[in-house]
Enzyme design. Sequence first.
Site, PDB file in Angstrom:
ATOM      1  N   GLY A   3      36.332   9.574  -6.784  1.00 30.91           N
ATOM      2  CA  GLY A   3      36.340   9.317  -8.225  1.00 30.91           C
ATOM      3  C   GLY A   3      37.600   9.855  -8.871  1.00 30.91           C
ATOM      4  N   ASN A   4      37.576   9.968 -10.180  1.00 31.74           N
ATOM      5  CA  ASN A   4      38.711  10.525 -10.913  1.00 31.74           C
ATOM      6  C   ASN A   4      38.198  11.279 -12.136  1.00 31.74           C
ATOM      7  OD1 ASN A   4      38.596   8.569 -13.223  1.00 31.74           O
ATOM      8  ND2 ASN A   4      39.107   7.111 -11.587  1.00 31.74           N
ATOM      9  N   TYR A   5      39.114  11.812 -12.931  1.00 32.24           N
ATOM     10  CA  TYR A   5      38.745  12.707 -14.032  1.00 32.24           C
ATOM     11  C   TYR A   5      38.497  11.998 -15.363  1.00 32.24           C
ATOM     12  CZ  TYR A   5      40.310  16.472 -10.940  1.00 32.24           C
ATOM     13  OH  TYR A   5      40.467  17.337  -9.885  1.00 32.24           O
TER      14      TYR A   5
END
Length: 403
Positions: A208-210
Amino acid sequence: MMKGKKIVLGITGSIAAYKAAILIRGLIKKGAEVQVVITPSGKEFITPITLSALTSKPVISEFFAQRDGTWNSHVDLGLWADAMIIVPATASTIGKMANGIADNMLITTYLSMKAPVFVAPAMDLDMFAHPSTQKNLDTLRSYGNFIIEPGEGELASHLVGKGRMEEPEKIIAVLEDFFSQKQDLDGKKIVITAGPTYEKIDPVRFIGNYSSGKMGYALAEECASRGAEVTLISGPVNLSVHHSRIKKIDVESAHQMYEAAQEAFSSSDAGILCAAVADFTPEIQATTKIKREKSDLNIRLRPTEDIAAALGKNKKTDQVLAGFALETNDEIQNAKGKLERKNFDFIVLNSMNDEGAGFRVDTNKISIIDRDSVVAYPLKKKVDVAKDIVDCLVDKIKLCSDK
């Protein structure tokens, strides 16, 4: 902006009810017409005589005005008003509004209201922070009501915290802002993507990412407030939508977002691709949790579907498509390249080198780039950045209409 506006002012049983007199005075000075509806307990804090003298109208409290059968029509009030304000709104009234408990004239008026409804809570800090109150406020937001957040300060209990009703002049400013809003997207259909995507490795792990989704959600609210019917395709975030004209579609993976965006964009006037979509996904997703049995683990990745490229390729001449570029180097050059490759009408550039911009913050610093210009904006709150982006979107939609 308030001149000639018809306002139903609901007053409930709170010590903050005295501020309603100041609010009425301010509204009338602005040219508004005010009709007060007060709960029985509200009359214990401020008298109907005072309110009637300020509004030059009889104050409504009961269903029946006289014992001869004369009654007050909550339906007529709902049709008459340009806006309804509940000031102050107690925890009890908020709970009744959220759950449709129509046991007094104020709640029946609220349930019959055709106009926008604004709610200004006033209560002690623990009551405001209680999960039931917060759940009820979220419910009211989901109905399309506007919550005027209370401020922090000394309360009637002499405790200090959040729960102090917003000051009358600020409530008037909220109403003026609302009535001055542009409706330049009235009748338009806009699709917006927001948040991250999660690409499963196994049932408990993902890539995923932020991304927090805050920018995409701010864009959705801004478009809806300006008249658009919005389809918000959202990855996993801890945010909720407030405006009734926003249809939210929850997705998890890039593939799910790709399919939802393809379907929604085909019948839309414009799209804003704000989501931080994963570029790669595991080639094989384990069906059971991968155990830590080896010193290393190799995960083979394959590219995800390119949502922006697909929509840009299929974009019709009367559709507008905008994208985002988050860059760390050669920002302008890279953004212009993406603008051309994806067939965007304009692109919003974020730089990871700008303090206060990017993921997990409430501010952003952008440049809007099209084929003719680069316009840089200062650091702003994301809700204000959304206004700048939607202004550009409106201009592009108008250009398409003029062709």
